[in-house]
Write a protein that holds these residues in place. Structure first.
Motif, short mmCIF file in Angstrom:
data_model
loop_
_atom_site.label_atom_id
_atom_site.label_comp_id
_atom_site.label_asym_id
_atom_site.label_seq_id
_atom_site.Cartn_x
_atom_site.Cartn_y
_atom_site.Cartn_z
N ARG A 181 -5.95 -3.81 4.35
CA ARG A 181 -6.37 -4.82 3.40
C ARG A 181 -5.17 -5.42 2.53
O ARG A 181 -5.20 -6.83 2.30
N GLU A 200 -7.32 1.33 4.25
CA GLU A 200 -6.96 0.68 3.13
C GLU A 200 -5.59 -0.20 3.21
O GLU A 200 -5.71 -1.23 2.87
N THR A 201 -4.77 0.47 4.01
CA THR A 201 -3.45 -0.41 4.35
C THR A 201 -3.78 -1.80 4.72
O THR A 201 -2.94 -2.60 4.56
N TYR A 230 0.85 -1.25 -0.03
CA TYR A 230 -0.19 0.16 -0.09
C TYR A 230 0.91 1.19 0.08
O TYR A 230 0.60 2.20 -0.71
#
Length: 348
Positions: A272, A269-270, A121
């Motif tokens: 995931r 998000e990171t 990410y």
């Protein structure tokens, strides 16, 4: 090899702990010394001193520099033309925002020899700075093995359900969300709960501060503690909360997984990219959604089935990742950077 570790500060953060763990490996085979970007006291300084690693004030005479955190960008740009630099970047979106505020950090991408991220990410976040960077980029997750060094890790005693929050108390970490989430619980459960905050106190929102000041026995601020004592508090937790609006790969999540403590996280998000999934190995809420955080905490504090399910999922994910030795890989990156510099000196 003479290796200078350019650390950010000496108080306890995930990044400074990571640098300390790397130093413990490197000092076995190299001449190592450390330079802080911002000098001062702190638990990490004591650990470097205990290792016999000199603390210096300049980069002169190093064969190679390992620069820690995005905030070292200006130093990377300055040192890069003279000596190979491995730049270890721990920040995600907050780092991109820092570059916009402090453009002098950006030239580091043009002068680092190698850049080490913790997650894929981060490579996405910094993509616009990497596209013309000559540096070789690596994704290398970091694991803190402090838990495994303690033969008899004793949980701290308690007489209430304990929620633990670890990290610097500042806006990015959103510590106030946990205070507000506990305050939103039904009175019967709320009266059974204490929240322990471990980390340097910088800033807390006014509303949360008033609540915490009014109920000091419920909201306990312990300040910065040695890693070993912090782990004893974490081992005693009924839930661990990290409600930040930006992270990359927090060490405390993996420590909680190892100790089989249920984890409540903001849905970033990171996560995931490192395998975290709501209701599989953690309970997640949208950033700032105090009501959902409160609901998630109620579930992990009152449902044995939920606790068992997510702690088992977290331990399973951790054990899969522990099969690789991050420090060994990092030392190989250092040797590669040094060898490339020697080849360049020969004109190739």
């Amino acid at each position: 090899m003479k290796i200078l570790l350019l650390n950010d500060e000496f108080y306890t953060t995930g990044a400074s702990t990571a640098m300390l763990r790397l130093a413990e490996r490197l000092v076995k085979n190299h001449e190592v010394y450390v330079m802080p970007r911002i000098d001062g006291e702190g638990e990490i300084r004591k650990k470097f001193e205990a290792l016999g690693i000199p603390i210096v004030k300049n980069i002169d005479s190093a064969d190679l520099v390992v620069a820690n955190t995005l905030m070292a960008g200006a130093h990377v740009a300055e040192a890069g033309p003279k000596v190979p630099v491995v730049w270890w970047i721990h920040e995600a979106e907050v780092g991109r925002d820092m570059i916009l505020r402090f453009p002098q950090l950006a030239p580091g991408f043009r002068h680092a020899s190698h850049i080490v991220f913790q997650t894929e990410y981060q490579r996405i976040v910094y993509g616009s700075f990497l596209f013309d960077s000559p540096a070789m980029a690596h994704v290398l997750p970091f694991w803190n093995d402090a838990i495994y060094r303690q033969e008899d890790l004793q949980p701290k005693p308690k007489d209430k359900k304990r929620i633990v929050c670890i990290g610097t108390i500042e806006p990015r970490k959103r510590m106030e969300d946990t205070i507000m989430a506990v305050n939103a619980m039904p009175a019967e459960l709320r009266n059974q709960v204490e929240v322990v905050f471990i980390g340097k106190f910088l800033q807390l929102s006014d509303g949360a501060r008033k609540l915490a000041d009014a109920m000091p026995e419920r909201y306990r601020f312990l300040g910065e503690l040695p890693n070993e004592e912090t782990l004893c508090y974490l081992a005693s937790a009924d839930a661990y909360v990290l409600a930040s609006y930006s992270e990359s790969q927090p060490l405390t999540i993996w420590e909680a997984f190892e100790l089989e403590v249920p984890v409540c996280l903001s849905d970033l998000e990171t996560y995931r990219h490192i395998g975290l999934r709501h209701a599989h190995n953690a309970m997640m809420h949208p950033v700032g959604n105090v009501e959902m955080l409160s609901s998630n905490l109620r579930m992990v504090l009152t449902s044995d089935d939920v606790r068992r399910s997510i702690t088992r999922g977290g331990k399973s994910l951790l054990l899969k990742n522990l099969t690789s030795d991050w420090a060994d890989e990092f030392e190989r990156i250092i040797h590669r950077a040094q060898a490339q510099a020697e080849i360049k000196k020969l004109g190739y």
